[in-house]
Write an enzyme that holds these catalytic residues in place. Sequence first.
Site, PDB file in Angstrom:
ATOM      1  N   PRO A   1       0.788  -1.232   0.000  1.00 24.38           N
ATOM      2  CG  PRO A   1      -0.159  -1.124   2.116  1.00 24.38           C
ATOM      3  CD  PRO A   1       0.503  -2.075   1.164  1.00 24.38           C
ATOM      4  CG  ASN A   2      -0.253   4.340   1.313  1.00 20.21           C
ATOM      5  OD1 ASN A   2      -1.233   4.838   0.765  1.00 20.21           O
ATOM      6  ND2 ASN A   2      -0.301   3.833   2.528  1.00 20.21           N
TER       7      ASN A   2
ATOM      8  CD  GLU B   1      10.265  -7.871   5.513  1.00 15.40           C
ATOM      9  OE1 GLU B   1      10.452  -9.009   6.018  1.00 15.40           O
ATOM     10  OE2 GLU B   1       9.978  -6.870   6.191  1.00 15.40           O
TER      11      GLU B   1
ATOM     12  NE  ARG C   1       4.120   6.488   1.664  1.00 16.76           N
ATOM     13  CZ  ARG C   1       4.362   5.249   2.015  1.00 16.76           C
ATOM     14  NH1 ARG C   1       4.827   4.396   1.135  1.00 16.76           N
ATOM     15  NH2 ARG C   1       4.136   4.856   3.244  1.00 16.76           N
TER      16      ARG C   1
ATOM     17  NE  ARG D   1      10.388   5.588   8.558  1.00 25.18           N
ATOM     18  CZ  ARG D   1       9.407   5.453   7.658  1.00 25.18           C
ATOM     19  NH1 ARG D   1       9.457   4.487   6.766  1.00 25.18           N
ATOM     20  NH2 ARG D   1       8.389   6.292   7.664  1.00 25.18           N
TER      21      ARG D   1
ATOM     22  CG  HIS E   1       5.158  -2.372  10.206  1.00 24.82           C
ATOM     23  ND1 HIS E   1       6.481  -2.770  10.301  1.00 24.82           N
ATOM     24  CD2 HIS E   1       5.138  -1.363   9.289  1.00 24.82           C
ATOM     25  CE1 HIS E   1       7.211  -2.018   9.474  1.00 24.82           C
ATOM     26  NE2 HIS E   1       6.427  -1.165   8.856  1.00 24.82           N
TER      27      HIS E   1
ATOM     28  CG  ASN F   1       8.297  -2.211   0.195  1.00 23.69           C
ATOM     29  OD1 ASN F   1       7.825  -2.393   1.325  1.00 23.69           O
ATOM     30  ND2 ASN F   1       8.870  -1.082  -0.165  1.00 23.69           N
TER      31      ASN F   1
ATOM     32  CB  ALA G   1       1.417   0.110   6.098  1.00 23.12           C
TER      33      ALA G   1
ATOM     34  CG  HIS H   1      11.136  -2.673   4.396  1.00 22.89           C
ATOM     35  ND1 HIS H   1       9.773  -2.543   4.335  1.00 22.89           N
ATOM     36  CD2 HIS H   1      11.387  -3.866   4.970  1.00 22.89           C
ATOM     37  CE1 HIS H   1       9.223  -3.616   4.865  1.00 22.89           C
ATOM     38  NE2 HIS H   1      10.176  -4.442   5.260  1.00 22.89           N
ATOM     39  CG  LEU H   2      11.721   2.215  -1.037  1.00 22.74           C
ATOM     40  CD1 LEU H   2      10.414   2.957  -1.245  1.00 22.74           C
ATOM     41  CD2 LEU H   2      12.670   2.458  -2.199  1.00 22.74           C
TER      42      LEU H   2
ATOM     43  CE1 TYR I   1       9.103   4.795   2.994  1.00 22.26           C
ATOM     44  CE2 TYR I   1       7.520   6.603   3.069  1.00 22.26           C
ATOM     45  CZ  TYR I   1       8.017   5.425   3.592  1.00 22.26           C
ATOM     46  OH  TYR I   1       7.444   4.871   4.706  1.00 22.26           O
TER      47      TYR I   1
HETATM   48  C1  DQA Z   1       8.300   0.789   3.747  1.00 21.59           C
HETATM   49  C2  DQA Z   1       8.402   0.960   5.265  1.00 21.59           C
HETATM   50  C3  DQA Z   1       7.043   0.775   5.928  1.00 21.59           C
HETATM   51  O1  DQA Z   1       7.158   0.954   7.334  1.00 21.59           O
HETATM   52  C4  DQA Z   1       6.053   1.792   5.397  1.00 21.59           C
HETATM   53  O2  DQA Z   1       4.776   1.571   5.948  1.00 21.59           O
HETATM   54  C5  DQA Z   1       6.005   1.835   3.912  1.00 21.59           C
HETATM   55  C6  DQA Z   1       7.243   1.690   3.149  1.00 21.59           C
HETATM   56  C7  DQA Z   1       9.638   1.098   3.038  1.00 21.59           C
HETATM   57  O3  DQA Z   1       9.778   0.700   1.876  1.00 21.59           O
HETATM   58  O4  DQA Z   1      10.516   1.752   3.607  1.00 21.59           O
HETATM   59  O5  DQA Z   1       4.956   2.089   3.334  1.00 21.59           O
HETATM   60  O6  DQA Z   1       7.981  -0.570   3.471  1.00 21.59           O
END
Ligand code: DQA
Length: 147
Positions: free
Chosen positions: A10-11, A99, A18, A108, A81, A75, A78, A101-102, A23
């Site tokens: 998502p997102n 897995e 964003r 964080r 978690h 990836n 959210a 993550h950027l 990011y």
């Molecule tokens: C993320 C890290 C997550 O905590 C966050 O909710 C994201 C992006 C990252 O790529 O850093 O949406 O997965």
Amino acid sequence: MDKILLIHGPNLNLLGQREKGIYGETTLEEINEKLKSIAKDKNVELLILQSNHEGEIVDIIGQSKKNDIKAILINPAAYTHTSVAIRDAIAAVNIPAVEVHLSNIYSREDFRHTSLIAPVAYGQISGFGVESYVLGLNAIISLIEKQ
Ligand code: DQA
């Protein structure tokens, strides 16, 4: 050609606009193009899904055995978690998943320090920006080559 499934949670469709300080400015399309060109060079097929819907992600993971997917690059955003369902789907299909993550999720907010996905993932790469995806894809390709 071996098939790799790339899932963006998502997102991530909003990358480029964003929270750029976290990011970066690269869009999802740019990331996908970069990964597609690596996949082409390495002779693997990349199937890509971005979804803001947990059930859609669970569905595509569940179909990956039937679709002859050799490995999953994800990836979970959210859902990293929160999603027991995505974790269970990865465990159920028993296909290696990496897995990515950027951002460095461990530097964080506290709620980002727990990944429900990591225990069922082959490995995790976090904090290298777009390079996290590149590292993840290369790791998956060498994993497939070894199998
Ligand atoms: C993320 C890290 C997550 O905590 C966050 O909710 C994201 C992006 C990252 O790529 O850093 O949406 O997965």
